[in-house]
Design an enzyme around this catalytic site. Structure first.
Site: not given
Ligand code: SAH
Length: 347
Positions: A95, A108, A115, A119, A122, A340
């Site tokens: 996406e 974006c 991935c 995390c 996420c 995000c």
């Molecule tokens: N892997 C990279 C880029 C992808 S995520 C990274 O971690 O930076 C982009 C951003 O969204 C990151 O800051 C991540 O921590 C955040 N993120 C992930 N899940 C989220 C959620 N459910 N709500 C808000 N931010 C989230």
């Protein structure tokens, strides 16, 4: 007829293309023409390369394929955000999102299918990593969104963030190659200063970025500056202690003089206490930085919830008191799961 495996033409450099034509007894500059069609005009069909003869186009057809992406579905949010589900040549889907504001159009983009990291907050992390994207698949997402920005908002793309699916520093080579094309005057010609690589924090690769002289911005998804908490919500980080991360960030700043952005979500019961605020402040004093407080976007498992506004306010006050720049980033495209951490191919 003998079947030959056709090569993806976009894995060839300009020099390779020139050599190909020379080997065919043609002129080397034919390679330059094809290169322009591929990278400046983003043509996905040899038939559209109209300054080439029919015979040349047929020759390309027999030797090569173009593994372009295709937008399978496009969703528009009430706030103008556009989310594309993009099908890759092997059928997998990633996406990418266009986020319009009054002045900017930000793309974006995804760097992996799924991935590599884990995390816990996420949605993409739940997919696991299926494969890395190729440079041209990253490039195509940018071109697609640039075209959508022109079509729907009458302006070209202004910024790119690697905050889609995947961990860009776990697909480093392809990301760098894509950025080369995005910034090259022969392709998109965007300024690297308008590109942000967001990483969960892979110290070795942050140092490599600095060594390689990447001119992009760096964002780090910090979420906690307390080791034990960070390890719990971002389990992979057990292999990358905060001290190591700090070292790599100092190294990055030393080499690039470019301020780092920390992305940070404040969750109820996780990092909503003063110890967390104090730890963040100490962390921020290490290297010039700013903090983006991002809204939590629920991913439907009920495990995390956004802390109340009073806690975010406490963070803001404490950071500002220490003269640390802090911004609250409102979520965009929530109604279409484009915000995000919500990218997970529901479609
Ligand atoms: N892997 C990279 C880029 C992808 S995520 C990274 O971690 O930076 C982009 C951003 O969204 C990151 O800051 C991540 O921590 C955040 N993120 C992930 N899940 C989220 C959620 N459910 N709500 C808000 N931010 C989230």
């Amino acid at each position: 007829m003998e079947s030959t495996v056709k090569k993806d033409i976009r894995s060839l450099s300009k020099e390779d293309l020139r050599t190909f034509f020379e080997d065919q007894g043609d002129k080397a500059f034919r390679g330059d023409q094809v290169y322009t069609w591929l990278w400046q005009k983003s043509v996905y069909d040899f038939a559209e390369m109209t300054n080439l003869s029919k015979a040349t186009r047929a020759l390309l057809e027999t030797h090569f394929i173009i593994n372009n992406i295709a937008v399978e579905t496009m969703q528009r949010s009430q706030d103008g955000t556009i989310k594309n589900a993009v099908r890759l040549h092997d059928g997998l889907v990633v996406e990418s999102v266009l986020i319009p504001t009054s002045k900017r159009s930000t793309a974006c983009v995804s760097s992996q299918v799924g991935c590599s990291l884990d995390c816990t907050f996420c949605a993409t992390a739940k997919l696991k990593r299926m494969r890395n994207l190729n440079p041209d698949e990253i490039f195509d997402q940018v071109v697609t969104i640039d075209r959508q920005s022109k079509l729907y908002f009458n302006r070209p793309l202004s910024n790119i963030v690697f905050m889609g699916m995947g961990e860009p520093l776990m697909n480093y080579n392809a990301v760098v190659k894509a950025i080369d094309k995005i910034t090259s005057p022969e392709a998109l010609g965007m300024s690297p200063k308008r590109i942000t690589i967001s990483t969960s924090g892979v110290p070795k690769m942050i140092k490599k970025m600095a060594d390689d002289g990447l001119k992009c911005q760096l964002a780090v998804s910090l979420h906690s500056a307390i080791e034990e908490i960070r390890n719990r919500i971002m389990p992979f980080s057990k292999s990358f202690p905060l001290e190591e991360l700090k070292d790599s960030l100092a190294y990055w700043y030393e080499k690039t003089k470019s301020r780092i952005t920390y992305e940070y979500v404040v969750w109820k019961g996780i990092n909503d206490d003063t110890a967390s605020i104090d730890a963040l402040i100490r962390f921020c004093k290490h290297v010039p930085c700013k903090v983006n407080l991002i809204e939590y976007n629920p991913i439907g498992d009920g495990m995390f919830s956004q802390a109340p506004a009073a806690v975010t306010d406490a963070y803001i006050q404490a950071l500002e008191k220490e003269r640390i720049v802090v911004k609250v980033r409102r979520s965009r495209g929530k109604d279409i799961d484009a915000a995000c951490g919500q990218l997970a191919n529901k479609s």
